[in-house]
Design an enzyme around this catalytic site. Structure first.
Site, mmCIF file in Angstrom:
data_model
loop_
_atom_site.group_PDB
_atom_site.id
_atom_site.type_symbol
_atom_site.label_atom_id
_atom_site.label_comp_id
_atom_site.label_asym_id
_atom_site.label_seq_id
_atom_site.Cartn_x
_atom_site.Cartn_y
_atom_site.Cartn_z
ATOM 1 N N ASP A 112 -0.280 -2.916 -3.216
ATOM 2 C CA ASP A 112 0.239 -2.465 -4.277
ATOM 3 C C ASP A 112 -0.567 -1.553 -4.891
ATOM 4 O O ASP A 112 -0.118 -1.789 -5.752
ATOM 5 C CB ASP A 112 1.794 -3.429 -4.390
ATOM 6 N N ASP B 299 -6.020 -4.076 -6.948
ATOM 7 C CA ASP B 299 -6.339 -4.135 -5.072
ATOM 8 C C ASP B 299 -7.218 -3.385 -4.727
ATOM 9 O O ASP B 299 -7.712 -2.699 -3.945
ATOM 10 C CB ASP B 299 -4.831 -3.188 -4.674
ATOM 11 N N ASN C 285 3.127 -11.320 -8.545
ATOM 12 C CA ASN C 285 3.752 -10.743 -6.857
ATOM 13 C C ASN C 285 4.724 -11.843 -5.888
ATOM 14 O O ASN C 285 5.020 -11.026 -5.252
ATOM 15 C CB ASN C 285 2.368 -11.206 -5.969
ATOM 16 N N THR D 7 -2.171 -9.035 -0.897
ATOM 17 C CA THR D 7 -2.659 -8.527 -3.129
ATOM 18 C C THR D 7 -1.697 -8.550 -3.321
ATOM 19 O O THR D 7 -1.161 -7.704 -4.356
ATOM 20 C CB THR D 7 -4.026 -7.704 -3.032
ATOM 21 N N ASP E 262 -7.123 -8.549 -7.663
ATOM 22 C CA ASP E 262 -6.950 -9.073 -6.422
ATOM 23 C C ASP E 262 -8.373 -9.091 -5.759
ATOM 24 O O ASP E 262 -8.656 -9.724 -4.469
ATOM 25 C CB ASP E 262 -6.290 -7.824 -5.730
ATOM 26 N N ASN F 220 2.602 -2.606 -7.598
ATOM 27 C CA ASN F 220 3.339 -2.125 -9.256
ATOM 28 C C ASN F 220 3.671 -1.061 -9.406
ATOM 29 O O ASN F 220 3.287 -0.940 -10.518
ATOM 30 C CB ASN F 220 0.805 -2.216 -8.580
HETATM 31 O O1 RIB Z 1 -0.750 -10.301 -10.949
HETATM 32 C C1 RIB Z 1 -1.873 -9.830 -10.381
HETATM 33 C C2 RIB Z 1 -1.013 -9.079 -9.121
HETATM 34 O O2 RIB Z 1 -0.066 -8.701 -9.464
HETATM 35 C C3 RIB Z 1 -2.241 -8.135 -8.984
HETATM 36 O O3 RIB Z 1 -2.672 -8.044 -7.539
HETATM 37 C C4 RIB Z 1 -2.159 -6.859 -8.976
HETATM 38 O O4 RIB Z 1 -2.273 -5.891 -8.478
HETATM 39 C C5 RIB Z 1 -0.217 -6.683 -8.996
HETATM 40 O O5 RIB Z 1 0.446 -6.753 -8.244
HETATM 41 CA CA CA Z 2 -2.218 -5.801 -5.993
#
Ligand code: RIB
Ligand code: CA
Length: 316
Positions: free
Chosen positions: A14, A19, A169, A127, A242, A43
């Site tokens: 995302d 990422d 995530n 990710t 990520d 995100n």
């Molecule tokens: O908590 C961190 C994660 O949440 C990472 O993957 C960041 O890109 C967000 O997606």
């Molecule tokens: Ca991410």
């Protein structure tokens, strides 16, 4: 000399600054053959992260298709993180416009296509929320054995970051994570335990900026932006989440990886989305996850620097 046998991978995420940095790392690795990029809302909205993914693919000269996933989690409403990643989801440096059409396939169908067509088993590096991977596993159980492993960034064994119990995530789509953790597919996950120690300091990304190639400049400017909010939370360095899910495949020797049984809390008013590890086997369940919980930070930063150095002379 035999050509290096490349490891086929799918990048699912995302983007999102971290990422994007992870994808720069993946694209620099001779070991990887990136077969596809798939996007998931998190995100930012699905439209925004998909546009970002297509621009990153153009920046990195990736001759692959980008396929977009679901615009919301399996069972819950979408939460997004503009405070970290800005209105576009990837605020900061200018990026090229997409140079490939968006795939007509959905993300899970793109993943299935890659799995069916690949001679080698495929590694999925995810990710963001695990919605697409879960949808793949639910809609194509017959393809499970075509997956080499799933490498994820998600969860926190000691703490969360979006709530005190849950990491972003996993919290975006706990049912998806539950599906992945109960799938039986080989799983390696970088929890906050390691990613909050994967701190990249301003002097580290200034060192990357000094490489003075277009990709190094973009990576440094992604850190510049990402650190604005992270610093406001009290961190002295950028929590580089990520890229750990990529780096732990390329350089496992710099990480502390332990096998535990991990389950996902789906209920609870306060701990929904928590990743709960059975540290001493009390559940009687066999470990289902290689849990990445610590790293050698200096080596992590050095490998990130070396990855950016590979883009010397890059045309954007
Ligand atoms: O908590 C961190 C994660 O949440 C990472 O993957 C960041 O890109 C967000 O997606
Ligand atoms: Ca991410």
């Amino acid at each position: 000399m035999d050509k290096i046998k490349k490891r086929p991978i799918i990048l699912d995420g995302d983007p999102g600054h971290d990422d994007a940095i992870g994808w720069v790392l993946a694209a620099s690795a001779d070991e990887f053959d990136i077969k596809a990029i798939t996007t998931v809302a998190g995100n930012q909205t699905l439209e925004k992260v998909t546009y970002n993914a297509r621009r990153i693919a153009a920046l990195l000269h990736l001759d692959i298709e980008v396929a977009k996933g679901r615009n919301r989690p399996l069972c819950s409403d979408l939460i997004i993180a503009p405070n970290f990643h800005g209105e576009t989801g990837l605020d900061g440096p200018e990026l090229p416009e997409p140079d490939h059409e968006l795939s007509p396939l959905s993300a899970p169908e793109m993943m299935a296509k890659v799995l069916k067509e690949s001679e080698e088993k495929v590694t999925i590096i995810t990710t963001g929320a695990q919605t697409n991977v879960a949808a793949l596993l639910l809609s194509h159980p017959e393809l499970k054995d075509r997956i080499e492993m799933i490498s994820t960034m998600g969860g926190g064994l000691r703490n969360g970051n979006w709530t005190s119990g849950a990491e972003f995530n996993i919290l975006v789509d706990p049912e998806a994570a539950y599906t992945v953790y109960h799938s039986g597919v080989k799983l390696q996950s970088c929890f906050l335990d390691v990613t909050e120690r994967a701190l990249v300091y301003p002097e580290d990304w200034d060192r990357i900026r000094s490489l003075n190639n277009p990709i190094a400049k973009v990576v440094a400017e992604w850190f510049d932006f990402f650190f604005i909010h992270v610093k406001s939370l009290g961190w002295s360095g950028a929590t580089t989440h990520d890229p750990c899910a990529v780096m732990s495949l390329l350089h496992p020797e710099i990480f502390d990886i332990r096998d535990y049984y991990v389950d996902i809390e789906l209920k609870g008013n306060y701990c929904r989305g928590a990743t709960v590890a059975d540290y001493n086997g009390r559940t009687g369940n066999k470990p289902n996850c290689a849990c990445v919980v610590d790293l050698d930070r200096e080596k992590f930063v050095d490998y990130l620097y070396e990855a950016c150095k590979k883009y010397e002379g890059w045309e954007v």
